[in-house]
Design a protein around this motif. Structure first.
Motif, PDB file in Angstrom:
ATOM      1  N   LEU A   1       0.869  -1.173   0.000  1.00 57.53           N
ATOM      2  CA  LEU A   1       0.000   0.000   0.000  1.00 57.53           C
ATOM      3  C   LEU A   1       0.905   1.221   0.000  1.00 57.53           C
ATOM      4  CD1 LEU A   1      -2.643   1.684   0.532  1.00 57.53           C
ATOM      5  CD2 LEU A   1      -2.163   1.346   2.969  1.00 57.53           C
ATOM      6  N   ASN A   2       0.659   2.140  -0.932  1.00 58.84           N
ATOM      7  CA  ASN A   2       1.439   3.368  -1.049  1.00 58.84           C
ATOM      8  C   ASN A   2       0.512   4.542  -0.753  1.00 58.84           C
ATOM      9  OD1 ASN A   2       2.334   5.779  -2.853  1.00 58.84           O
ATOM     10  ND2 ASN A   2       4.171   4.527  -2.674  1.00 58.84           N
ATOM     11  N   VAL A   3       0.870   5.381   0.231  1.00 61.15           N
ATOM     12  CA  VAL A   3       0.033   6.510   0.647  1.00 61.15           C
ATOM     13  C   VAL A   3       0.779   7.813   0.428  1.00 61.15           C
ATOM     14  CG1 VAL A   3      -1.241   7.594   2.528  1.00 61.15           C
ATOM     15  CG2 VAL A   3      -1.089   5.093   2.402  1.00 61.15           C
ATOM     16  N   LYS A   4       0.181   8.702  -0.378  1.00 56.09           N
ATOM     17  CA  LYS A   4       0.721  10.051  -0.570  1.00 56.09           C
ATOM     18  C   LYS A   4      -0.130  11.021   0.239  1.00 56.09           C
ATOM     19  CE  LYS A   4       2.291  13.273  -4.127  1.00 56.09           C
ATOM     20  NZ  LYS A   4       2.643  13.397  -5.557  1.00 56.09           N
ATOM     21  N   THR A   5       0.501  11.756   1.148  1.00 57.95           N
ATOM     22  CA  THR A   5      -0.206  12.657   2.048  1.00 57.95           C
ATOM     23  C   THR A   5      -0.035  14.096   1.589  1.00 57.95           C
ATOM     24  OG1 THR A   5       0.025  11.180   3.952  1.00 57.95           O
ATOM     25  CG2 THR A   5      -0.348  13.503   4.419  1.00 57.95           C
ATOM     26  N   VAL A   6      -1.087  14.638   0.981  1.00 55.60           N
ATOM     27  CA  VAL A   6      -1.083  16.049   0.577  1.00 55.60           C
ATOM     28  C   VAL A   6      -1.428  16.931   1.768  1.00 55.60           C
ATOM     29  CG1 VAL A   6      -2.169  17.745  -0.956  1.00 55.60           C
ATOM     30  CG2 VAL A   6      -1.689  15.430  -1.795  1.00 55.60           C
ATOM     31  N   ALA A   7      -2.348  16.454   2.603  1.00 59.96           N
ATOM     32  CA  ALA A   7      -2.726  17.162   3.830  1.00 59.96           C
ATOM     33  C   ALA A   7      -3.147  16.127   4.862  1.00 59.96           C
ATOM     34  CB  ALA A   7      -3.862  18.135   3.568  1.00 59.96           C
ATOM     35  N   GLY A   8      -2.932  16.431   6.156  1.00 58.61           N
ATOM     36  CA  GLY A   8      -3.345  15.541   7.226  1.00 58.61           C
ATOM     37  C   GLY A   8      -2.218  14.662   7.735  1.00 58.61           C
TER      38      GLY A   8
ATOM     39  N   ALA B   1      -7.239  24.148   6.591  1.00 56.62           N
ATOM     40  CA  ALA B   1      -6.333  23.040   6.894  1.00 56.62           C
ATOM     41  C   ALA B   1      -5.155  23.460   7.748  1.00 56.62           C
ATOM     42  CB  ALA B   1      -5.824  22.414   5.591  1.00 56.62           C
ATOM     43  N   ALA B   2      -4.918  24.764   7.905  1.00 56.93           N
ATOM     44  CA  ALA B   2      -3.760  25.225   8.676  1.00 56.93           C
ATOM     45  C   ALA B   2      -3.919  24.966  10.172  1.00 56.93           C
ATOM     46  CB  ALA B   2      -3.527  26.714   8.422  1.00 56.93           C
ATOM     47  N   ASP B   3      -5.150  24.796  10.637  1.00 60.22           N
ATOM     48  CA  ASP B   3      -5.413  24.500  12.045  1.00 60.22           C
ATOM     49  C   ASP B   3      -5.547  22.985  12.168  1.00 60.22           C
ATOM     50  OD1 ASP B   3      -6.362  24.168  14.628  1.00 60.22           O
ATOM     51  OD2 ASP B   3      -7.672  25.922  14.543  1.00 60.22           O
ATOM     52  N   GLU B   4      -4.633  22.343  12.894  1.00 58.18           N
ATOM     53  CA  GLU B   4      -4.607  20.887  12.977  1.00 58.18           C
ATOM     54  C   GLU B   4      -5.880  20.293  13.563  1.00 58.18           C
ATOM     55  OE1 GLU B   4      -1.139  19.568  15.007  1.00 58.18           O
ATOM     56  OE2 GLU B   4       0.260  20.360  13.493  1.00 58.18           O
ATOM     57  N   LYS B   5      -6.585  21.042  14.385  1.00 58.33           N
ATOM     58  CA  LYS B   5      -7.798  20.480  14.998  1.00 58.33           C
ATOM     59  C   LYS B   5      -8.909  20.262  13.977  1.00 58.33           C
ATOM     60  CE  LYS B   5     -10.361  24.566  16.672  1.00 58.33           C
ATOM     61  NZ  LYS B   5      -9.545  25.649  16.089  1.00 58.33           N
ATOM     62  N   ASN B   6      -8.780  20.868  12.793  1.00 61.44           N
ATOM     63  CA  ASN B   6      -9.776  20.657  11.746  1.00 61.44           C
ATOM     64  C   ASN B   6      -9.545  19.353  10.977  1.00 61.44           C
ATOM     65  OD1 ASN B   6     -11.111  23.090  12.350  1.00 61.44           O
ATOM     66  ND2 ASN B   6      -9.705  24.236  11.035  1.00 61.44           N
ATOM     67  N   GLU B   7      -8.381  18.741  11.186  1.00 63.02           N
ATOM     68  CA  GLU B   7      -8.059  17.412  10.652  1.00 63.02           C
ATOM     69  C   GLU B   7      -8.398  17.270   9.157  1.00 63.02           C
ATOM     70  OE1 GLU B   7      -8.701  13.948  13.255  1.00 63.02           O
ATOM     71  OE2 GLU B   7      -9.534  15.366  14.715  1.00 63.02           O
ATOM     72  N   VAL B   8      -8.055  18.295   8.388  1.00 61.59           N
ATOM     73  CA  VAL B   8      -8.264  18.215   6.941  1.00 61.59           C
ATOM     74  C   VAL B   8      -7.262  17.221   6.352  1.00 61.59           C
ATOM     75  CG1 VAL B   8      -8.156  19.469   4.752  1.00 61.59           C
ATOM     76  CG2 VAL B   8      -9.196  20.542   6.767  1.00 61.59           C
ATOM     77  N   GLY B   9      -7.785  16.254   5.619  1.00 64.43           N
ATOM     78  CA  GLY B   9      -6.926  15.238   5.026  1.00 64.43           C
ATOM     79  C   GLY B   9      -7.165  15.085   3.538  1.00 64.43           C
ATOM     80  N   ILE B  10      -6.075  15.031   2.779  1.00 65.53           N
ATOM     81  CA  ILE B  10      -6.115  14.712   1.348  1.00 65.53           C
ATOM     82  C   ILE B  10      -5.069  13.630   1.128  1.00 65.53           C
ATOM     83  CG2 ILE B  10      -5.848  15.557  -1.007  1.00 65.53           C
ATOM     84  CD1 ILE B  10      -6.498  18.377   0.010  1.00 65.53           C
ATOM     85  N   TYR B  11      -5.516  12.425   0.808  1.00 67.34           N
ATOM     86  CA  TYR B  11      -4.614  11.276   0.679  1.00 67.34           C
ATOM     87  C   TYR B  11      -4.910  10.534  -0.619  1.00 67.34           C
ATOM     88  CZ  TYR B  11      -4.768  12.102   5.753  1.00 67.34           C
ATOM     89  OH  TYR B  11      -4.759  12.674   7.009  1.00 67.34           O
ATOM     90  N   ILE B  12      -3.844  10.088  -1.276  1.00 64.32           N
ATOM     91  CA  ILE B  12      -3.980   9.244  -2.460  1.00 64.32           C
ATOM     92  C   ILE B  12      -3.365   7.894  -2.133  1.00 64.32           C
ATOM     93  CG2 ILE B  12      -3.433   8.971  -4.913  1.00 64.32           C
ATOM     94  CD1 ILE B  12      -3.080  12.070  -4.957  1.00 64.32           C
ATOM     95  N   LEU B  13      -4.166   6.841  -2.269  1.00 59.89           N
ATOM     96  CA  LEU B  13      -3.721   5.493  -1.925  1.00 59.89           C
ATOM     97  C   LEU B  13      -3.654   4.628  -3.181  1.00 59.89           C
ATOM     98  CD1 LEU B  13      -4.755   6.654   0.826  1.00 59.89           C
ATOM     99  CD2 LEU B  13      -5.475   4.336   1.395  1.00 59.89           C
ATOM    100  N   ASN B  14      -2.483   4.022  -3.410  1.00 61.42           N
ATOM    101  CA  ASN B  14      -2.299   3.014  -4.455  1.00 61.42           C
ATOM    102  C   ASN B  14      -2.012   1.684  -3.781  1.00 61.42           C
ATOM    103  OD1 ASN B  14      -1.922   4.519  -7.277  1.00 61.42           O
ATOM    104  ND2 ASN B  14      -0.966   5.762  -5.687  1.00 61.42           N
ATOM    105  N   PHE B  15      -2.663   0.602  -4.221  1.00 57.42           N
ATOM    106  CA  PHE B  15      -2.460  -0.677  -3.550  1.00 57.42           C
ATOM    107  C   PHE B  15      -2.446  -1.815  -4.557  1.00 57.42           C
ATOM    108  CE2 PHE B  15      -6.547   1.334  -2.875  1.00 57.42           C
ATOM    109  CZ  PHE B  15      -7.459   0.471  -3.464  1.00 57.42           C
ATOM    110  N   ASP B  16      -1.644  -2.825  -4.202  1.00 59.07           N
ATOM    111  CA  ASP B  16      -1.478  -4.004  -5.046  1.00 59.07           C
ATOM    112  C   ASP B  16      -2.759  -4.840  -5.096  1.00 59.07           C
ATOM    113  OD1 ASP B  16       1.152  -3.329  -5.468  1.00 59.07           O
ATOM    114  OD2 ASP B  16       1.971  -4.804  -4.055  1.00 59.07           O
ATOM    115  N   ALA B  17      -2.830  -5.689  -6.103  1.00 57.36           N
ATOM    116  CA  ALA B  17      -3.867  -6.722  -6.122  1.00 57.36           C
ATOM    117  C   ALA B  17      -3.742  -7.578  -4.862  1.00 57.36           C
ATOM    118  CB  ALA B  17      -3.713  -7.593  -7.370  1.00 57.36           C
ATOM    119  N   ASP B  18      -4.886  -7.905  -4.261  1.00 56.46           N
ATOM    120  CA  ASP B  18      -4.971  -8.766  -3.074  1.00 56.46           C
ATOM    121  C   ASP B  18      -4.348  -8.160  -1.815  1.00 56.46           C
ATOM    122  OD1 ASP B  18      -6.221 -10.881  -4.569  1.00 56.46           O
ATOM    123  OD2 ASP B  18      -4.252 -11.378  -5.381  1.00 56.46           O
ATOM    124  N   ALA B  19      -4.020  -6.876  -1.849  1.00 52.54           N
ATOM    125  CA  ALA B  19      -3.445  -6.228  -0.662  1.00 52.54           C
ATOM    126  C   ALA B  19      -4.503  -6.091   0.438  1.00 52.54           C
ATOM    127  CB  ALA B  19      -2.889  -4.854  -1.030  1.00 52.54           C
TER     128      ALA B  19
END
Length: 390
Positions: free
Chosen positions: A226-233, A249-267
């Motif tokens: 599993l490959n995770v790219k974290t743009v925010a969060g 997103a500048a305030d951590e308590k707002n927990e803004v997340g932008i993530y791109i996940l790439n994963f193998d077959a059967d992962a």
């Protein structure tokens, strides 16, 4: 006749009546047993359905179209994927434009679009106010220019995070640089709202260069990745690059997340729990056979989940890809008209009036679709400061 009345019956008659009573009792007992079985069966089915309903972690699902549905604090998301042909030496496609609605070409003819571009694909100069654009480029190049004189060229993994704030014009062109090979383009254009207190902050953009954006790899018990790219969060344990200073997103308590996940077959992998009360949208846009808690997800769909729950996922027989957008809602009125997002109709009207009057700084470029010929990846900010990838 009193309650103690007993009819004078012969032994034979008494025997017949006893047999009748026994038959009736047997019938009644069988009926009760049958009804009980039906009732128990119905109850079991009901409880089974109730259990299935309770164990499903999916709160909502929706097919993905060209524009993807979003939830507060996000306003808009589009996945641009275009298989552009070779360039024509003038940064446009080496192909006929016949049959395209030039200036409004969104049909995807031959696997690519010109969008609002006449000669070069992309989005010539246009205004924004009251929100942020987050442009996450996976493949290809974007040339930026704006009404403050700022410029940039970014792509192939870079992210531009622009706070429109009080108002700015910008262009986003997709120059086709290669004349020998095809020019594939893939990017996410995401709009993130601003709270009312920051609707009129000065325009600003931040570059998140691909080389600096955190990427984490997880390997499951069977060696699948599993490959995770974290743009925010920070959901997956990485510290993200800083967003613009006035972003939600500048305030951590707002927990803004932008993530791109790439994963193998059967992962097999997990998406960790976040705080309760966030909006968590998962866009399953590539692959087939992904399941959550044993429940198979339809491909090309949005799925909403409770943010406080850990999600256990298992992929199918081909590689997959998802985008996660999550964050604490701003929970303010949203009034949007085209490129302006404010809190009231009166503020929208004011945005149009201000744009007509000031053009948000004017347009200091020779054309509405400038391209930065001969430049590599760079950013020049409104104050003259220049930067490039480390």
């Amino acid at each position: 006749m009193g309650l103690n009345y007993k009819p004078d019956l012969s032994s034979k008659e008494l025997g017949n009546e006893k047999q009748t009573l026994l038959s009736r009792k047997a019938w009644i007992w069988k009926s009760i047993t049958l009804l009980g079985a039906i009732g128990i069966g119905s109850y079991t089915i009901f409880k089974s359905k109730e259990k299935n309903m309770k164990t499903s972690q999916i709160l909502h699902k929706q097919p993905l179209d060209f524009q993807w549905p979003t939830s507060d604090p996000f306003l808009f998301c589009v996945h641009h994927e275009d298989h552009y042909p070779k360039g024509n030496g003038k940064f446009g496609p080496d192909a006929s434009l016949a049959g395209r609605d030039i200036g409004q070409d969104f049909a995807g003819k031959d696997g690519w679009r010109m969008y609002h571009g006449d000669d070069i694909p992309g989005f010539p100069g246009h205004p924004h106010r009251g929100f942020e654009t987050v442009t996450v480029v996976q493949k290809g190049i974007v040339d930026h220019a704006d009404s403050l004189g700022a410029a940039g060229r970014y792509g192939d993994g870079d992210v531009q995070w622009m706070t429109a704030g009080a108002g700015v014009q910008h262009s986003e062109m997709f120059p086709l640089l290669s004349e020998e090979n095809e020019n594939p383009m893939e990017l996410f254009q995401i709009w993130l709202n601003l709270p009312q207190k920051n609707k009129f902050v000065p325009p600003h953009f931040t570059m998140l260069w691909n080389e600096n954006i955190p990427v984490r790899e997880f390997v499951d018990k069977n060696g699948k990745k599993l490959n995770v790219k974290t743009v925010a969060g920070s959901l997956f344990g990485d510290k993200p690059l800083d967003p613009p200073p006035n972003s939600w997103a500048a305030d951590e308590k707002n927990e803004v997340g932008i993530y791109i996940l790439n994963f193998d077959a059967d992962a097999e992998f997990t998406i960790p729990a976040a705080s309760k009360g966030l909006n968590r949208n998962i866009y399953y846009f590539r692959g087939k056979g992904l399941s959550v808690g044993g429940e198979v997800l339809s491909s090309s769909h949005l799925f909403k989940f409770a943010s406080e729950e850990t999600l256990t996922l298992k992929n199918g027989s081909e590689p997959g890809k998802i985008l996660i957008l999550e964050g604490r809602p701003i929970a303010e009125p949203v009034v949007q008209y085209g490129p302006f997002v404010m809190n009231s109709p009166e503020e929208i009207q004011q945005a149009f009036n201000d744009y007509r009057r000031t053009q948000f700084g004017g347009w200091p470029w020779d054309s509405s679709d400038p391209v930065h010929a001969g430049r590599g990846r760079f950013a020049r900010h409104a104050d003259g400061r220049e930067e490039s990838p480390a």
